[in-house]
Design a protein around this motif. Structure first.
Motif, mmCIF file in Angstrom:
data_model
loop_
_atom_site.group_PDB
_atom_site.id
_atom_site.type_symbol
_atom_site.label_atom_id
_atom_site.label_comp_id
_atom_site.label_asym_id
_atom_site.label_seq_id
_atom_site.Cartn_x
_atom_site.Cartn_y
_atom_site.Cartn_z
ATOM 1 N N SER A 59 0.830 -1.210 0.000
ATOM 2 C CA SER A 59 0.000 0.000 0.000
ATOM 3 C C SER A 59 0.859 1.253 0.000
ATOM 4 O O SER A 59 0.603 2.199 -0.751
ATOM 5 C CB SER A 59 -0.935 0.000 1.218
ATOM 6 O OG SER A 59 -1.878 -1.045 1.145
ATOM 7 N N ALA A 62 2.455 1.901 -3.244
ATOM 8 C CA ALA A 62 1.529 2.408 -4.259
ATOM 9 C C ALA A 62 1.342 3.922 -4.175
ATOM 10 O O ALA A 62 0.849 4.532 -5.125
ATOM 11 C CB ALA A 62 0.171 1.719 -4.123
ATOM 12 N N VAL A 63 1.742 4.525 -3.052
ATOM 13 C CA VAL A 63 1.509 5.962 -2.865
ATOM 14 C C VAL A 63 2.261 6.822 -3.872
ATOM 15 O O VAL A 63 1.662 7.692 -4.523
ATOM 16 C CB VAL A 63 1.850 6.382 -1.421
ATOM 17 C CG1 VAL A 63 1.806 7.907 -1.278
ATOM 18 C CG2 VAL A 63 0.870 5.749 -0.454
ATOM 19 N N ALA A 66 0.666 6.637 -7.233
ATOM 20 C CA ALA A 66 -0.647 7.290 -7.291
ATOM 21 C C ALA A 66 -0.513 8.801 -7.346
ATOM 22 O O ALA A 66 -1.247 9.478 -8.074
ATOM 23 C CB ALA A 66 -1.487 6.877 -6.080
ATOM 24 N N ASP A 139 -5.716 -2.803 -6.180
ATOM 25 C CA ASP A 139 -5.859 -1.360 -5.984
ATOM 26 C C ASP A 139 -6.911 -1.044 -4.931
ATOM 27 O O ASP A 139 -6.743 -0.122 -4.120
ATOM 28 C CB ASP A 139 -6.221 -0.679 -7.304
ATOM 29 C CG ASP A 139 -5.082 -0.714 -8.312
ATOM 30 O OD1 ASP A 139 -3.929 -0.916 -7.892
ATOM 31 O OD2 ASP A 139 -5.349 -0.550 -9.516
ATOM 32 N N HIS A 142 -5.392 -1.472 -1.534
ATOM 33 C CA HIS A 142 -4.577 -0.323 -1.172
ATOM 34 C C HIS A 142 -5.459 0.847 -0.722
ATOM 35 O O HIS A 142 -5.173 1.491 0.297
ATOM 36 C CB HIS A 142 -3.729 0.122 -2.364
ATOM 37 C CG HIS A 142 -2.710 -0.889 -2.778
ATOM 38 N ND1 HIS A 142 -2.131 -0.904 -4.032
ATOM 39 C CD2 HIS A 142 -2.148 -1.928 -2.110
ATOM 40 C CE1 HIS A 142 -1.274 -1.896 -4.114
ATOM 41 N NE2 HIS A 142 -1.269 -2.541 -2.962
ATOM 42 N N ALA A 143 -6.518 1.111 -1.477
ATOM 43 C CA ALA A 143 -7.413 2.215 -1.132
ATOM 44 C C ALA A 143 -8.101 1.967 0.207
ATOM 45 O O ALA A 143 -8.256 2.888 1.024
ATOM 46 C CB ALA A 143 -8.454 2.415 -2.235
ATOM 47 N N SER A 204 -6.603 7.522 -0.245
ATOM 48 C CA SER A 204 -7.500 6.428 -0.611
ATOM 49 C C SER A 204 -8.301 6.770 -1.865
ATOM 50 O O SER A 204 -8.395 5.966 -2.797
ATOM 51 C CB SER A 204 -8.449 6.134 0.555
ATOM 52 O OG SER A 204 -9.402 5.149 0.194
ATOM 53 N N ILE A 207 -5.967 6.818 -5.036
ATOM 54 C CA ILE A 207 -5.622 5.485 -5.526
ATOM 55 C C ILE A 207 -6.797 4.857 -6.253
ATOM 56 O O ILE A 207 -6.648 4.255 -7.322
ATOM 57 C CB ILE A 207 -5.161 4.587 -4.353
ATOM 58 C CG1 ILE A 207 -3.805 5.067 -3.829
ATOM 59 C CG2 ILE A 207 -5.073 3.122 -4.775
ATOM 60 C CD1 ILE A 207 -3.360 4.383 -2.547
ATOM 61 N N SER A 211 -6.920 4.045 -10.309
ATOM 62 C CA SER A 211 -7.214 2.661 -10.686
ATOM 63 C C SER A 211 -8.383 2.594 -11.660
ATOM 64 O O SER A 211 -8.337 1.853 -12.653
ATOM 65 C CB SER A 211 -7.537 1.846 -9.433
ATOM 66 O OG SER A 211 -7.923 0.519 -9.769
#
Length: 256
Positions: A59, A62-63, A66, A139, A142-143, A204, A207, A211
């Protein structure tokens, strides 16, 4: 790069600290180590408790993507697919073998290679749709992680305030220190609400939005690849794919 995420969070912090300054406050007064440690580290801990270590690591990885990600250019993908359809109709599907080495989009490149290798159209669609479903699931995880953090942070802040108020009540015999102590007690609540609504929840949403845009572009790619494999008319392929795209802003459409 789409800077909306970084700009938005930056503007929010500027507004908060700017308002504090204009009201005569000192922004440094809320930089108290205890509440900062409790809110940020405590939120991270309870967020981790509801997920796996792998979820947490992926997660946070992924920041950056994003925040720095640019909106997928589906129109460029359509133009590429139309070009592939035109060439496939004139020269045959096998003539596109060299195109797989020049396409930057890994999803389009992999799907085109599968089509050239003779994968059944229905199997090709299923494989590519499964890839989209897997990406969307990751995704969404992660969100959800950052959305959970946004839900926990205000409560952690309240816990910090209660802890501080208990300390205040233990020192009622020192009235000269009460004002400063009570003000400090509410700093934890401030950071809990601030971190939730300025950091975790916007991350959140960011992301999830990126996605959705990427998956929508991938779905357009699927339709294009199936049409290319079927030897469809390039003009009809272009019309079909462009009908799947959101309408362009009026100013951009006139410029085109």
């Amino acid at each position: 790069m789409d800077p909306a995420g970084l700009i938005g969070i930056g503007v929010a912090f500027v507004a908060i600290f700017g308002a504090m300054f204009l009201e005569g406050g000192n922004p440094v007064s809320i930089l108290i180590p205890g509440p900062l440690l409790l809110v940020w580290l405590g939120t991270l801990g309870v967020g981790m408790a509801g997920h796996t270590v792998k979820d947490v690591i992926s997660s946070f990885k992924a920041v950056p993507a994003a925040l720095r990600s640019k909106r997928p250019d589906a129109s460029a993908t359509v133009d590429t697919v139309v070009g592939l359809a035109d060439r496939a109709r004139r020269e045959g599907l096998l003539a596109l073998e060299d195109a797989t080495r020049t396409i930057d989009d890994p999803f389009l490149r992999g799907g085109l290679q599968a089509a050239i290798d003779g994968t059944d159209p229905e199997d090709l669609r299923t494989i590519l749709e499964d890839k989209i479903a897997t990406k969307r699931t990751v995704d969404r995880m992660h969100a959800k992680y950052f959305a959970d953090m946004g839900g926990y942070a205000p409560t952690i802040g309240i816990i910090g305030t209660v802890i501080s108020l208990v300390h205040v009540l233990e020192n009622l015999a020192k009235p000269a220190e009460l004002g400063h102590s009570i003000a400090g007690a509410f700093v934890a609540t401030l950071w809990g609400i601030l971190s939730a609504n300025v950091v975790w929840l916007p991350l959140s949403s960011r992301i999830r939005r990126i996605s959705d845009l990427e998956c929508a572009a991938m779905e357009v790619t699927i339709e294009g690849l199936v049409a290319v494999q079927a030897g469809a008319n390039p003009r009809l392929v272009g019309e079909r794919l462009r009908s799947l795209l959101p309408p362009e802003p009026e100013s951009k459409a006139k410029a085109a």
